[in-house]
Design an enzyme around this catalytic site. Sequence first.
Site, PDB file in Angstrom:
ATOM      1  N   ASP A  71      41.949  47.898 109.378  1.00 38.35           N
ATOM      2  CA  ASP A  71      42.239  49.005 110.289  1.00 38.35           C
ATOM      3  C   ASP A  71      41.402  50.249 110.013  1.00 38.35           C
ATOM      4  O   ASP A  71      41.643  51.300 110.620  1.00 38.35           O
ATOM      5  CB  ASP A  71      43.721  49.374 110.219  1.00 38.35           C
ATOM      6  CG  ASP A  71      44.598  48.438 111.032  1.00 38.35           C
ATOM      7  OD1 ASP A  71      44.069  47.793 111.959  1.00 38.35           O
ATOM      8  OD2 ASP A  71      45.801  48.343 110.742  1.00 38.35           O
ATOM      9  N   ARG A  96      47.940  49.766 105.027  1.00 36.09           N
ATOM     10  CA  ARG A  96      46.862  50.745 105.215  1.00 36.09           C
ATOM     11  C   ARG A  96      46.754  51.746 104.072  1.00 36.09           C
ATOM     12  O   ARG A  96      45.875  52.623 104.081  1.00 36.09           O
ATOM     13  CB  ARG A  96      47.050  51.494 106.538  1.00 36.09           C
ATOM     14  CG  ARG A  96      47.035  50.614 107.771  1.00 36.09           C
ATOM     15  CD  ARG A  96      46.872  51.433 109.045  1.00 36.09           C
ATOM     16  NE  ARG A  96      45.570  52.078 109.111  1.00 36.09           N
ATOM     17  CZ  ARG A  96      45.199  52.900 110.085  1.00 36.09           C
ATOM     18  NH1 ARG A  96      46.032  53.185 111.083  1.00 36.09           N
ATOM     19  NH2 ARG A  96      43.995  53.449 110.092  1.00 36.09           N
ATOM     20  N   ARG A 144      55.865  57.731 112.273  1.00 35.79           N
ATOM     21  CA  ARG A 144      55.008  57.628 111.092  1.00 35.79           C
ATOM     22  C   ARG A 144      55.164  58.857 110.177  1.00 35.79           C
ATOM     23  O   ARG A 144      55.707  58.755 109.097  1.00 35.79           O
ATOM     24  CB  ARG A 144      53.540  57.454 111.503  1.00 35.79           C
ATOM     25  CG  ARG A 144      53.272  56.173 112.307  1.00 35.79           C
ATOM     26  CD  ARG A 144      53.403  54.907 111.470  1.00 35.79           C
ATOM     27  NE  ARG A 144      53.113  53.709 112.228  1.00 35.79           N
ATOM     28  CZ  ARG A 144      51.920  53.160 112.356  1.00 35.79           C
ATOM     29  NH1 ARG A 144      50.876  53.727 111.778  1.00 35.79           N
ATOM     30  NH2 ARG A 144      51.748  52.060 113.063  1.00 35.79           N
ATOM     31  N   HIS A 173      51.985  57.563 117.473  1.00 36.84           N
ATOM     32  CA  HIS A 173      51.238  58.691 116.935  1.00 36.84           C
ATOM     33  C   HIS A 173      51.075  59.738 118.027  1.00 36.84           C
ATOM     34  O   HIS A 173      50.977  59.408 119.213  1.00 36.84           O
ATOM     35  CB  HIS A 173      49.836  58.265 116.492  1.00 36.84           C
ATOM     36  CG  HIS A 173      49.740  57.722 115.108  1.00 36.84           C
ATOM     37  ND1 HIS A 173      48.756  56.833 114.722  1.00 36.84           N
ATOM     38  CD2 HIS A 173      50.489  57.944 114.001  1.00 36.84           C
ATOM     39  CE1 HIS A 173      48.906  56.528 113.445  1.00 36.84           C
ATOM     40  NE2 HIS A 173      49.945  57.185 112.986  1.00 36.84           N
ATOM     41  N   CYS A 269      41.513  57.417 118.108  1.00 43.47           N
ATOM     42  CA  CYS A 269      41.845  56.726 116.863  1.00 43.47           C
ATOM     43  C   CYS A 269      40.601  56.399 116.052  1.00 43.47           C
ATOM     44  O   CYS A 269      40.648  56.333 114.830  1.00 43.47           O
ATOM     45  CB  CYS A 269      42.627  55.439 117.155  1.00 43.47           C
ATOM     46  SG  CYS A 269      44.329  55.698 117.670  1.00 43.47           S
TER      47      CYS A 269
END
Length: 276
Positions: A71, A96, A144, A173, A269
């Site tokens: 990612d 991550r 998150r 997000h 992103c």
Amino acid sequence: MRTTPRSPSPRRYLMCPPAHFTVTYSINPWMDPAKPVDPALALAQWEDLRDRYRALGHTVEVLEPDPALPDMVFAANGATVVGGRVLGARFAYPERAAEADTHLDWFRRSGWAEEDLRIPQHVNEGEGDFAVTASWILAGRGFRASPLSHGEAQEFFGRPVIGLDLVDPRYYHLDTALCVLDDAGDEVMYYPGAFSPGSRAVLARLFPDALIATEEDAAAFGLNAVSDGRNVLLPQAAVGLFAPLRDRGFEPVGLDLSELLKGGGSVKCCTQELRP
């Protein structure tokens, strides 16, 4: 509301090529390991985005991808940079977690002083949940980022942080639900359905002239966009945003990042802004 053409400002971005991008786990509603990723297509789409930035006069720095971290292409999540100071990330999911050190190591190698780097105590996923305007840092929470990260960012950057509650898991997000169009003039676009009633009221008060996106354009990841103050790079499928952006003096630049959307990300992103 401004309708005349705008002038872009040169930007510096950090990106990471999807050399090892794949979807082998699911940590957001967009990720489905049963849907195969085309690595060559993902790289071609990423390269198109990188080349568009450079053609528009922006600088793109490249972070070396790690084969163990698929990612990493979503470089926006690795840190937040404001005024040359770097607040690192602390990821919510272990898959991550190692990306945080990789990003901070890049800043050290690239000449940032240690006193301008901060290893966070609380969970934040960089510009995934921090959006910088002229007056505020907007901060998402709910899926998150920890609410405690908001105070941490405010203390570190010395800028007021406005907390916003996300309530739709598709928009996990802040950068999937809101885009800063003009960071010199506090101008944004957002999708109200992604936010709690109280947060919608806050956004309406702070940004009464905001561009309001439809559910269809939000679901096409149209708000996962990057603006240099004039050019707005966004997914080409978010067709409903193009005319309203032009009406406000912006120039929409449509891109196909459909392969990267399989990981739950698009233009923003993939793009961390290195604000001087």
